[in-house]
Design a protein around this motif. Structure first.
Motif, PDB file in Angstrom:
ATOM      1  N   GLN A  54      51.936  -0.766 -32.161  1.00 57.11           N
ATOM      2  CA  GLN A  54      50.520  -0.567 -31.834  1.00 57.11           C
ATOM      3  C   GLN A  54      49.981   0.783 -32.260  1.00 57.11           C
ATOM      4  OE1 GLN A  54      50.611  -3.338 -27.780  1.00 57.11           O
ATOM      5  NE2 GLN A  54      50.364  -1.132 -27.592  1.00 57.11           N
ATOM      6  N   GLY A  55      50.882   1.717 -32.595  1.00 56.31           N
ATOM      7  CA  GLY A  55      50.440   3.030 -33.047  1.00 56.31           C
ATOM      8  C   GLY A  55      50.416   4.099 -31.986  1.00 56.31           C
ATOM      9  N   ASP A  56      50.741   3.741 -30.710  1.00 54.66           N
ATOM     10  CA  ASP A  56      50.684   4.740 -29.649  1.00 54.66           C
ATOM     11  C   ASP A  56      51.565   4.285 -28.484  1.00 54.66           C
ATOM     12  OD1 ASP A  56      50.004   7.048 -28.400  1.00 54.66           O
ATOM     13  OD2 ASP A  56      47.936   6.478 -27.931  1.00 54.66           O
ATOM     14  N   ASP A  57      51.983   5.253 -27.702  1.00 54.82           N
ATOM     15  CA  ASP A  57      52.741   4.973 -26.483  1.00 54.82           C
ATOM     16  C   ASP A  57      51.889   4.080 -25.577  1.00 54.82           C
ATOM     17  OD1 ASP A  57      53.944   5.249 -23.818  1.00 54.82           O
ATOM     18  OD2 ASP A  57      55.075   6.920 -24.639  1.00 54.82           O
ATOM     19  N   PRO A  58      52.447   2.985 -25.047  1.00 51.63           N
ATOM     20  CA  PRO A  58      51.633   2.054 -24.253  1.00 51.63           C
ATOM     21  C   PRO A  58      51.328   2.552 -22.842  1.00 51.63           C
ATOM     22  CG  PRO A  58      53.911   1.349 -24.220  1.00 51.63           C
ATOM     23  CD  PRO A  58      53.848   2.528 -25.165  1.00 51.63           C
ATOM     24  N   ARG A  59      51.958   3.659 -22.426  1.00 50.28           N
ATOM     25  CA  ARG A  59      51.797   4.111 -21.046  1.00 50.28           C
ATOM     26  C   ARG A  59      50.498   4.891 -20.845  1.00 50.28           C
ATOM     27  NH1 ARG A  59      57.679   6.857 -20.631  1.00 50.28           N
ATOM     28  NH2 ARG A  59      57.001   7.455 -22.736  1.00 50.28           N
ATOM     29  N   ARG A  60      49.843   4.585 -19.733  1.00 49.86           N
ATOM     30  CA  ARG A  60      48.673   5.339 -19.311  1.00 49.86           C
ATOM     31  C   ARG A  60      48.938   5.821 -17.889  1.00 49.86           C
ATOM     32  NH1 ARG A  60      43.090   2.423 -20.756  1.00 49.86           N
ATOM     33  NH2 ARG A  60      42.433   4.415 -19.861  1.00 49.86           N
ATOM     34  N   TYR A  61      48.909   7.118 -17.722  1.00 52.38           N
ATOM     35  CA  TYR A  61      49.304   7.729 -16.454  1.00 52.38           C
ATOM     36  C   TYR A  61      48.106   7.962 -15.534  1.00 52.38           C
ATOM     37  CZ  TYR A  61      53.794   8.589 -18.726  1.00 52.38           C
ATOM     38  OH  TYR A  61      54.993   8.437 -19.377  1.00 52.38           O
ATOM     39  N   SER A  62      48.422   8.159 -14.254  1.00 55.60           N
ATOM     40  CA  SER A  62      47.407   8.418 -13.220  1.00 55.60           C
ATOM     41  C   SER A  62      46.337   7.335 -13.219  1.00 55.60           C
ATOM     42  CB  SER A  62      46.763   9.803 -13.417  1.00 55.60           C
ATOM     43  OG  SER A  62      47.732  10.820 -13.319  1.00 55.60           O
ATOM     44  N   MET A  63      46.780   6.090 -13.282  1.00 52.44           N
ATOM     45  CA  MET A  63      45.860   4.959 -13.329  1.00 52.44           C
ATOM     46  C   MET A  63      46.078   4.050 -12.119  1.00 52.44           C
ATOM     47  SD  MET A  63      44.120   5.477 -16.102  1.00 52.44           S
ATOM     48  CE  MET A  63      43.291   3.910 -16.367  1.00 52.44           C
ATOM     49  N   MET A  64      44.983   3.609 -11.526  1.00 52.72           N
ATOM     50  CA  MET A  64      45.025   2.729 -10.358  1.00 52.72           C
ATOM     51  C   MET A  64      44.344   1.404 -10.688  1.00 52.72           C
ATOM     52  SD  MET A  64      43.224   3.281  -6.628  1.00 52.72           S
ATOM     53  CE  MET A  64      44.499   4.327  -5.938  1.00 52.72           C
ATOM     54  N   THR A  65      44.928   0.311 -10.216  1.00 52.19           N
ATOM     55  CA  THR A  65      44.316  -1.004 -10.366  1.00 52.19           C
ATOM     56  C   THR A  65      43.334  -1.230  -9.228  1.00 52.19           C
ATOM     57  OG1 THR A  65      46.331  -1.850 -11.391  1.00 52.19           O
ATOM     58  CG2 THR A  65      44.758  -3.468 -10.546  1.00 52.19           C
ATOM     59  N   LYS A  66      42.072  -1.498  -9.551  1.00 47.99           N
ATOM     60  CA  LYS A  66      41.053  -1.718  -8.522  1.00 47.99           C
ATOM     61  C   LYS A  66      40.876  -3.200  -8.214  1.00 47.99           C
ATOM     62  CE  LYS A  66      37.984   1.226  -7.776  1.00 47.99           C
ATOM     63  NZ  LYS A  66      36.761   2.048  -7.696  1.00 47.99           N
ATOM     64  N   LYS A  67      40.891  -4.035  -9.248  1.00 52.97           N
ATOM     65  CA  LYS A  67      40.814  -5.478  -9.019  1.00 52.97           C
ATOM     66  C   LYS A  67      41.199  -6.225 -10.286  1.00 52.97           C
ATOM     67  CE  LYS A  67      35.875  -6.197 -10.038  1.00 52.97           C
ATOM     68  NZ  LYS A  67      34.592  -6.722  -9.509  1.00 52.97           N
ATOM     69  N   LEU A  68      41.566  -7.486 -10.104  1.00 57.21           N
ATOM     70  CA  LEU A  68      41.889  -8.376 -11.206  1.00 57.21           C
ATOM     71  C   LEU A  68      40.738  -9.346 -11.392  1.00 57.21           C
ATOM     72  CD1 LEU A  68      45.583  -9.044 -10.148  1.00 57.21           C
ATOM     73  CD2 LEU A  68      44.791  -7.430 -11.876  1.00 57.21           C
ATOM     74  N   ILE A  69      40.381  -9.621 -12.631  1.00 56.45           N
ATOM     75  CA  ILE A  69      39.184 -10.397 -12.953  1.00 56.45           C
ATOM     76  C   ILE A  69      39.588 -11.719 -13.588  1.00 56.45           C
ATOM     77  CG2 ILE A  69      37.019 -10.387 -14.248  1.00 56.45           C
ATOM     78  CD1 ILE A  69      37.309  -7.264 -14.267  1.00 56.45           C
ATOM     79  N   GLY A  70      38.927 -12.800 -13.168  1.00 57.57           N
ATOM     80  CA  GLY A  70      39.238 -14.113 -13.721  1.00 57.57           C
ATOM     81  C   GLY A  70      38.001 -14.902 -14.082  1.00 57.57           C
ATOM     82  N   ASP A  71      38.239 -16.060 -14.702  1.00 55.89           N
ATOM     83  CA  ASP A  71      37.125 -16.928 -15.066  1.00 55.89           C
ATOM     84  C   ASP A  71      36.902 -17.986 -13.987  1.00 55.89           C
ATOM     85  OD1 ASP A  71      39.105 -18.846 -15.392  1.00 55.89           O
ATOM     86  OD2 ASP A  71      39.144 -18.679 -17.586  1.00 55.89           O
ATOM     87  N   ALA A  72      36.000 -18.924 -14.258  1.00 58.34           N
ATOM     88  CA  ALA A  72      35.647 -19.949 -13.267  1.00 58.34           C
ATOM     89  C   ALA A  72      36.799 -20.890 -12.958  1.00 58.34           C
ATOM     90  CB  ALA A  72      34.442 -20.745 -13.768  1.00 58.34           C
ATOM     91  N   ASP A  73      37.791 -20.959 -13.854  1.00 51.16           N
ATOM     92  CA  ASP A  73      38.940 -21.844 -13.647  1.00 51.16           C
ATOM     93  C   ASP A  73      40.108 -21.134 -12.958  1.00 51.16           C
ATOM     94  OD1 ASP A  73      37.677 -24.030 -14.881  1.00 51.16           O
ATOM     95  OD2 ASP A  73      38.217 -23.243 -16.871  1.00 51.16           O
ATOM     96  N   GLY A  74      39.882 -19.887 -12.548  1.00 51.29           N
ATOM     97  CA  GLY A  74      40.932 -19.153 -11.851  1.00 51.29           C
ATOM     98  C   GLY A  74      41.967 -18.524 -12.754  1.00 51.29           C
ATOM     99  N   ASN A  75      41.637 -18.360 -14.043  1.00 49.30           N
ATOM    100  CA  ASN A  75      42.564 -17.748 -14.989  1.00 49.30           C
ATOM    101  C   ASN A  75      42.238 -16.275 -15.194  1.00 49.30           C
ATOM    102  OD1 ASN A  75      43.940 -20.227 -15.603  1.00 49.30           O
ATOM    103  ND2 ASN A  75      42.153 -20.815 -16.833  1.00 49.30           N
ATOM    104  N   LEU A  76      43.233 -15.468 -15.248  1.00 47.62           N
ATOM    105  CA  LEU A  76      43.057 -14.029 -15.443  1.00 47.62           C
ATOM    106  C   LEU A  76      42.422 -13.736 -16.795  1.00 47.62           C
ATOM    107  CD1 LEU A  76      43.910 -11.108 -14.355  1.00 47.62           C
ATOM    108  CD2 LEU A  76      45.913 -11.385 -15.829  1.00 47.62           C
ATOM    109  N   THR A  77      41.434 -12.838 -16.798  1.00 46.41           N
ATOM    110  CA  THR A  77      40.794 -12.438 -18.054  1.00 46.41           C
ATOM    111  C   THR A  77      40.792 -10.922 -18.256  1.00 46.41           C
ATOM    112  OG1 THR A  77      38.599 -12.368 -17.009  1.00 46.41           O
ATOM    113  CG2 THR A  77      39.273 -14.446 -18.052  1.00 46.41           C
TER     114      THR A  77
END
Length: 491
Positions: free
Chosen positions: A356-379
């Motif tokens: 990908q061209g860069d280290d995939p890690r991102r530090y000091s990051m918090m997950t606030k919420k997970l987002i999905g579509d009308a069928d309940g699939n993660l987007t």
């Protein structure tokens, strides 16, 4: 030591790895091998340091310092330098039942406490350890040992991870009849399904050792969960002692909006399905193919998820860590011989960076919420930066306003550690648990609240290293032997 000034003459060298963009095309182990001459030079770097902290094996500031199984590291380093490989193998096997496992996947706290590490890069202990045992297998020195005398005592070991296997190996050598029960379809516990094949080959390494133990008399029973497929009471009735080595496999969950969306999985479920597909040639039920993958959590498990996702053909992969980026060098509050809390680039991050061209890690990051579509699939996933502030004397993460962003994701893998053992077998056997849900068992004799039932490994001490599990398995075996025979000769 044979080469008194070897550490001044030779620089640290480790085996080269296959190129990242090549090795991601398969699931084979990616480390190359060094010549015996080069390994001898590395053994020569081991100093005559007087006090070898590498095999002390104690806890400092909550971290492991030195080898918990007290490997005789300076001795076998010296033998390798001199070319005495069989002698090196003999010394190695005095303390470690499975150096082919630790030599591949242990984080090497021995190297973190190497005295040479104060002034130079430490001795390459882990690679030398792995090379000794592989040399022994190649030369035919590792053969099944015939147990001369059987005691007539029967022992059940529940769980076939490193603690269970180490205990079974020791108890079998003491002459007891040992049966190992495993709820999965293959023996090895997390060695089999928790660590990807490119780090620890299942057929060539794990199954090789299991076959050897089976030839020595250990009986393995798979697809059998205690309390479900096999009654707990029958276990205690049929065996003279029971040793619980069920691990600490209950994962830490993420309590945010959208957790129930399709596409959100625990890391171990993903890794298990991935390894199963490699072994059977089928398709994994949880796949990263063509997905934007977010791995939440660092550590070895997070790295393994990154590497496995790439091999499955993910579209992109990002790894989120809530902690700040570690420093490049030891800080004043992290002195030797503590484990160095410094930035390390593991194989998964190296592969992601190459792709990908860069280290995939991102530090000091918090997950606030997970987002999905009308069928309940993660987007997607909404994240924000955090700053660490003191709250009642403890550092706590606080979201930084205005830093929110949404990352695309069709697969989120939760790799945030483990909370303790699962309750099934423990409840069935009615053993007392601690407030952390681990099995309440004495360190002195590893006995639980139930007569003739013992416990060891992560199920007793909580999530830890493979080398600690081997240490616990060996120590528990010694105490089970003492319980059955009145004394013990096990080391």
């Amino acid at each position: 030591m044979g080469k008194v000034k070897g550490f001044l003459e030779y620089r640290r060298e480790v085996p080269s790895d296959r190129e990242p963009l090549e090795r991601i095309k398969d699931w084979k182990e990616f480390h190359e091998h060094m010549t015996d001459e080069a390994l001898g030079d590395q053994g020569a770097r081991c100093m005559d340091c007087g006090t070898p902290y590498c095999h002390t094996g104690f806890m400092l500031s909550g971290m492991t310092s030195g080898c918990p199984i007290h490997n005789l590291i300076p001795e076998w380093n010296d033998y390798v330098y001199k070319g005495f490989w069989h002698e090196a193998y003999d010394r190695l096997m005095k303390t470690n039942n499975f150096p082919e496992f630790t030599g591949r996947v242990c984080p090497a706290p021995c190297e973190g406490s190497c005295v040479l590490g104060i002034i130079q890069p430490p001795v390459t202990i882990k690679n030398i350890e792995c090379s000794i045992i592989e040399h022994a297998f190649k030369q035919g020195w590792v053969e099944p040992k015939k147990i001369a005398v059987r005691t007539g005592k029967k022992i059940a070991v529940v769980g076939s991870g490193p603690a269970g296997l180490a205990a079974a190996d020791q108890l079998n050598k003491a002459g007891h009849s040992v049966t190992v029960y495993e709820r999965d379809d293959r023996i090895g516990g997390l060695l089999m399904y928790g660590i990807p094949n490119m780090k620890l080959d299942k057929e060539a390494v794990v199954q090789r050792r299991v076959d050897l133990m089976e030839q020595e008399g250990v009986v393995f029973v798979v697809n059998t969960e205690i309390g479900v497929d096999f009654p707990a009471e029958k276990l205690t009735e049929e065996y003279d002692a029971v040793l619980l080595c069920t691990g600490a496999t209950r994962p830490r969950d993420l309590d945010v909006e959208g957790r129930s969306l399709n596409g959100v999985h625990f890391a171990m479920d993903f890794l298990r399905e991935s390894t199963k597909s490699v072994l059977t040639g089928g398709q994994p039920e949880i796949s990263a193919k063509a997905c934007d993958v977010i791995v939440i959590g660092g550590g070895d498990t997070g790295t393994d998820c990154v590497a496995s996702s790439i091999r499955q053909g993910c579209k992109s992969v990002v790894q989120l860590e809530i902690l700040p980026q570690p420093p490049l060098e030891r800080q004043a509050d992290n002195p030797w011989p503590e484990w160095p809390k410094t930035l390390k680039v593991d194989y998964g991050q190296e592969e992601a960076a190459a792709l990908q061209g860069d280290d995939p890690r991102r530090y000091s990051m918090m997950t606030k919420k997970l987002i999905g579509d009308a069928d309940g699939n993660l987007t997607g996933i909404e994240v924000s930066k955090v700053e660490w502030v003191k709250d009642d004397g403890r550092f706590m993460p606080r979201p930084v306003a205005g830093t929110e962003e949404i990352l695309p994701a069709q697969l989120v893998l939760l790799a945030m550690g483990f909370l303790g053992p699962e309750d099934g077998a423990l409840k069935a056997l009615e053993v007392e648990q601690t407030e952390r849900s681990t099995i309440k068992a004495s360190y002195d004799d590893f006995s639980t609240s139930r007569q003739k039932v013992f416990a060891a490994g992560d199920a007793r001490r909580g999530q830890s290293l493979i080398v600690w599990a081997i240490n616990e398995g060996r120590a528990a075996a010694r105490e089970v032997d003492r319980f059955l025979m009145g004394d013990t000769n096990l080391p």
